[in-house]
Scaffold this motif. Structure first.
Motif, short mmCIF file in Angstrom:
data_model
loop_
_atom_site.label_atom_id
_atom_site.label_comp_id
_atom_site.label_asym_id
_atom_site.label_seq_id
_atom_site.Cartn_x
_atom_site.Cartn_y
_atom_site.Cartn_z
N LEU A 82 0.83 -1.20 0.00
CA LEU A 82 0.00 0.00 0.00
C LEU A 82 0.87 1.26 0.00
N THR A 83 2.00 1.21 0.70
CA THR A 83 2.91 2.36 0.71
C THR A 83 3.44 2.64 -0.69
N ALA A 84 3.77 1.59 -1.43
CA ALA A 84 4.25 1.77 -2.81
C ALA A 84 3.14 2.34 -3.69
N LEU A 85 1.89 1.88 -3.47
CA LEU A 85 0.78 2.39 -4.26
C LEU A 85 0.59 3.88 -4.01
N LEU A 86 0.64 4.30 -2.74
CA LEU A 86 0.48 5.72 -2.43
C LEU A 86 1.67 6.53 -2.93
N GLY A 87 2.84 5.91 -2.93
CA GLY A 87 4.02 6.60 -3.45
C GLY A 87 3.89 6.91 -4.92
N ILE A 88 3.47 5.93 -5.71
CA ILE A 88 3.30 6.18 -7.14
C ILE A 88 2.12 7.11 -7.37
N GLY A 89 1.17 7.12 -6.43
CA GLY A 89 0.02 8.01 -6.55
C GLY A 89 0.39 9.47 -6.53
N ARG A 90 1.53 9.81 -5.93
CA ARG A 90 1.94 11.21 -5.90
C ARG A 90 2.28 11.73 -7.29
N ALA A 91 2.52 10.81 -8.23
CA ALA A 91 2.81 11.22 -9.61
C ALA A 91 1.55 11.28 -10.46
N VAL A 92 0.40 10.95 -9.88
CA VAL A 92 -0.87 10.96 -10.61
C VAL A 92 -1.61 12.24 -10.28
N ASP A 93 -1.83 13.07 -11.27
CA ASP A 93 -2.45 14.38 -11.04
C ASP A 93 -3.81 14.28 -10.38
N ALA A 94 -4.59 13.28 -10.76
CA ALA A 94 -5.97 13.19 -10.28
C ALA A 94 -6.08 12.57 -8.90
N ALA A 95 -5.00 12.05 -8.35
CA ALA A 95 -5.11 11.24 -7.14
C ALA A 95 -5.57 12.05 -5.93
N GLY A 96 -4.83 13.09 -5.58
CA GLY A 96 -5.13 13.80 -4.34
C GLY A 96 -4.62 13.03 -3.14
N LEU A 97 -4.70 13.63 -1.98
CA LEU A 97 -4.23 13.00 -0.74
C LEU A 97 -5.34 12.20 -0.07
N LEU A 98 -6.53 12.78 0.00
CA LEU A 98 -7.62 12.20 0.78
C LEU A 98 -8.55 11.38 -0.09
N SER A 99 -9.15 10.37 0.55
CA SER A 99 -10.21 9.62 -0.12
C SER A 99 -11.48 10.47 -0.16
N ARG A 100 -12.47 10.00 -0.92
CA ARG A 100 -13.74 10.73 -0.98
C ARG A 100 -14.36 10.87 0.41
N GLY A 101 -14.36 9.77 1.16
CA GLY A 101 -14.96 9.80 2.49
C GLY A 101 -14.19 10.69 3.45
N GLU A 102 -12.85 10.62 3.42
CA GLU A 102 -12.03 11.46 4.30
C GLU A 102 -12.24 12.94 4.01
N HIS A 103 -12.30 13.27 2.73
CA HIS A 103 -12.48 14.67 2.34
C HIS A 103 -13.85 15.18 2.78
N ALA A 104 -14.91 14.39 2.53
CA ALA A 104 -16.26 14.83 2.89
C ALA A 104 -16.39 15.00 4.41
N PHE A 105 -15.85 14.07 5.17
CA PHE A 105 -15.93 14.16 6.63
C PHE A 105 -15.20 15.40 7.14
N LEU A 106 -13.98 15.62 6.63
CA LEU A 106 -13.19 16.76 7.10
C LEU A 106 -13.89 18.08 6.75
N GLU A 107 -14.45 18.15 5.56
CA GLU A 107 -15.13 19.40 5.16
C GLU A 107 -16.31 19.69 6.08
N ARG A 108 -17.06 18.66 6.44
CA ARG A 108 -18.21 18.87 7.35
C ARG A 108 -17.75 19.34 8.72
N GLN A 109 -16.69 18.72 9.26
CA GLN A 109 -16.23 19.09 10.60
C GLN A 109 -15.63 20.49 10.61
N LEU A 110 -14.84 20.82 9.58
CA LEU A 110 -14.24 22.15 9.53
C LEU A 110 -15.29 23.24 9.30
#
Length: 730
Positions: free
Chosen positions: A309-337
């Motif tokens: 999984l670490t290797a997958l996330l590492g290569i993900g940094r080279a993917v423009d569309a990836a982003g850091l957060l998952s859909r669920g993580e982003h939605a939850f954080l936006e609601r709390q903030l």
């Protein structure tokens, strides 16, 4: 169509007509602050001939979101006029800058390359879902793509222009609708063709924006990464997905979960997508890769985190569309903030200023209060950064966003703080961040939240002149402005602002300084303006500071704050000036010299300041403007730290007009007396004709030498000083 299918209609952006009631076309949201449409659509919106090539002056266009329930004014930023030909025209692009950010529900378009054979879908600018029209790209000829629609369903027609052409999946667009063949004398006219339209491909849009000098706009666009067979990132990602999900049953389970999160349809027959199909989704869908990694987190033996999984996330940094957060993580954080911002809109900026000292902050975090509608963009902007703290060897760095959330959670406390803390733990666990690194940030946050932050006592605004804008009588001065805070404990910190180094009008400078003062805490600080010699004669205290909200009227800077001037240029031009300045300042008690008619010229004043008034640290200037300007330079060159004068005085007969300020009274109270006078005189300027200016240069900022935040005009990246031509010639 493939295993993954798009299911939701994208939100249509509407360009409204002259009366603001009907759609004249559509547009593509490039970023929260920009939309792209056709130039002829903007012409129609302004009541001009559609194919007029003349750029409209300063007219505003209304842009609608959420089926026109949200309307925002926009101004032309980039204009590429239509270039007419016999059958179809080229050019025809317009980028509009929104007056406020688009609604959080409006998602910027993800662009992909246009190719022959693509099945595409467009929507009418009114935004109603029933108005979609399907078409197929039959020919891509240079800049233009020619499309034919089927004889069933709706056809592309008036009102579709400027809108994106969406691909099958529904979350990326290949170009813009431009026009429909309609000239009867053209080689291909409606009598010979049915439902034929033409479009600008994304490749052509990109090329024409670059040619128009709008490279910054292109850089602001989101693009889907193509996955050619020779793409090393795509190949490596395919191998990682195959190693993580070699079994079709497991791949189907995770793919179904991913499709549900992304809003895509998937077959219910138990089949699984191929590894290549899943990789294509990870390369092109926003947040797909972190969303899949979240699903894979529990896939290891007994819920252990898969090593790959670490290797997958590492290569993900080279993917423009990836982003850091998952859909669920982003939605939850936006609601709390959002709950945080509603309770204390100034908290995120305060926390970011402390937690992310060396991280370029998003523009919304450089303001006094964070608007809830800016949260999504703030989160997206911070996803690109890691913090600068240490981590155990061989472990990932802590994301700047997680660092900030820890500080906000510590300040909020209670159930909301606990929810944010648990969010941080889940994200760090998925990313493989070492618990010790996360706990260190949490301890720093707790210390910050529990400590009493010393109040800000001063705000330094450094002004430098930019090139004036406009022509003739409309030519207006522009200035760059940088801000620093000084706290009661003596610490100094640079204050990032939304303006950056952009040239500003005097009114924009005033609003920026007021906003910086609002970010300084409960008490408004004293404001010191750093200028060059010619800038000492600017009426900065009269510049409008703008209104902080809809209820409080705007006030001039001088009526809003105790405002004084500084001129470090003199120390660079006169080598012994700082030595004299420190000596004269001494213990800070006032020893004053009043310039009256007995002081006929600079020679007499220089003689006094070098003999009987050698320890004078306070000069009150009277006399005609030309003499005052000469004596002001003289006083500063000889190290006098405090100089008071009336900008409007014509001669010595006007000396009495300064009497309400008690110019020779207690020195330490002089800035506050000037401040009170400016506020008192505001309702009746004719009754109080004096316009006081005050240079006040104590040792506060000079003592901050050698630090990264050194507030001096000698910074290597500092802009050209105010009126430096005059400085060279004198």
């Amino acid at each position: 169509m493939g295993w993954f299918r798009g299911t939701r209609a994208p939100q249509v952006v509407t360009v409204l007509g002259p009366r603001g009631d009907a759609a004249v076309g559509a547009a593509a949201l490039l970023s929260p602050g920009r939309v792209l449409t056709c130039a002829h659509v903007v012409n129609e919106a302004l009541g001009q001939p559609p194919l007029s090539g003349t750029r409209p002056a300063d007219e505003l266009v209304q842009v609608g979101f959420a089926r026109r329930t949200v309307r925002i004014k926009a101004q032309i930023e980039v204009w590429v006029p239509p270039r007419h030909s016999s059958a179809a025209w080229q050019g025809d692009l317009c980028v509009l800058r929104l007056a406020e950010p688009a609604p959080a529900s409006a998602v910027p378009v993800v662009w992909t390359e246009m190719a022959e054979g693509q099945s595409l879908r467009a929507w009418h600018g009114c935004g109603d879902p029933i108005t979609f029209a399907d078409t197929v790209l039959k020919l891509l000829d240079g800049h233009l793509g020619y499309l034919d629609g089927p004889l069933s369903g709706a056809a592309i027609g008036p009102g579709f222009s400027g809108g994106p052409l969406w691909t099958d999946a529904g979350d990326s667009a290949a170009g813009l609708v431009v026009g429909q063949l309609g000239q009867p004398d053209a080689p291909a006219h409606p009598g010979q063709t049915l439902r034929r339209t033409w479009a600008l491909s994304w490749q052509a849009v990109r090329e024409q924006l670059y040619a128009a000098g709008a490279g910054e706009v292109v850089a602001d666009c989101r693009t889907a990464r193509p996955a050619p067979q020779d793409d090393p990132v795509a190949a490596e990602l395919t191998d990682l997905v195959r190693s993580l999900l070699p079994d079709g049953t497991a791949r189907a389970e995770h793919a179904l979960r991913l499709a549900a999160e992304l809003g895509l349809a998937a077959p219910g027959d138990g089949s699984a997508p191929s590894v290549e199909e899943l990789t294509a989704v990870l390369l092109t869908r926003h947040r797909a890769l972190p969303t899949l990694s979240e699903s894979l987190l529990t896939a290891g033996p007994c819920g252990a985190r898969p090593e790959r999984l670490t290797a997958l996330l590492g290569i993900g940094r080279a993917v423009d569309a990836a982003g850091l957060l998952s859909r669920g993580e982003h939605a939850f954080l936006e609601r709390q903030l959002e709950l945080v911002v509603l309770a204390d809109p100034a908290l995120p900026a305060r926390a970011a200023q402390e937690a992310l000292r060396y991280t370029p902050l998003p523009a919304a975090l450089c303001t006094a209060r964070l608007p809830p509608q800016a949260l999504a963009q703030v989160i997206t902007d911070l996803e690109d950064y890691q913090d600068g703290g240490s981590v155990p060897a061989g472990t990932p760095r802590v994301p700047a966003l997680v660092h900030l959330v820890e500080f906000i959670a510590a300040a909020v406390g209670g159930p909301l703080g606990e929810r944010l803390g648990r969010w941080s733990e889940r994200v760090c666990a998925r990313l493989g961040v070492h618990p010790a690194a996360r706990d260190q940030r949490r301890a720093d946050a707790a210390h910050w939240a529990g400590a009493h932050t010393p109040p800000v006592t001063r705000l330094l605004a450094r002004l430098t002149r930019s090139e004036p804008e406009g022509e003739g009588t409309e030519r207006a001065e522009r200035y760059r402005c940088r801000l620093w805070q000084q706290h009661a404990d003596g610490s100094v910190r640079r204050l990032e602002t939304t303006a950056g180094d952009a040239p500003l009008t005097p009114e924009q400078v005033g609003a920026l300084i007021r906003e910086g003062a609002e970010r300084s805490g409960d008490e408004l600080p004293a404001v010191e303006i750093e200028v060059d010699r010619a800038g000492l004669h600017l009426p900065v205290d009269e510049w409008d500071a703008g209104s902080p909200n809809e209820f409080v009227p705007s006030l001039p800077l001088g009526a809003s704050f105790p405002l004084t001037l500084r001129c470090p240029e003199m120390s660079r031009r006169v080598p012994r000036r700082e030595v004299e300045h420190r000596r004269r300042w001494g213990d800070g008690h006032g020893r004053v010299l009043v310039i009256d008619p007995s002081c006929a010229d600079g020679r007499q004043v220089a003689a006094l300041l070098n003999s009987s008034h050698r320890d004078a640290n306070h000069v009150v200037l009277h006399g005609p403007p030309s003499l005052r300007a000469q004596l002001l330079d003289l006083c500063l060159a000889l190290g006098v730290p405090v100089v008071l004068w009336d900008r409007e005085a014509e001669d010595h007969d006007h000396a009495h007009r300064l009497d309400p300020l008690v110019p020779t009274g207690r020195l330490q109270e002089l800035p506050f007396r000037v401040h009170r006078f400016r506020a008192t005189a505001l309702p009746d300027p004719a009754g109080f004709p004096v316009r006081p200016s005050l240079v006040w240069e104590d040792l506060t900022w000079q003592d901050r030498t050698g630090a990264d935040h050194e507030p001096r005009l000698t910074d290597p990246d500092a802009a050209r000083p105010l009126f430096d031509e005059g400085a060279r010639s004198s």
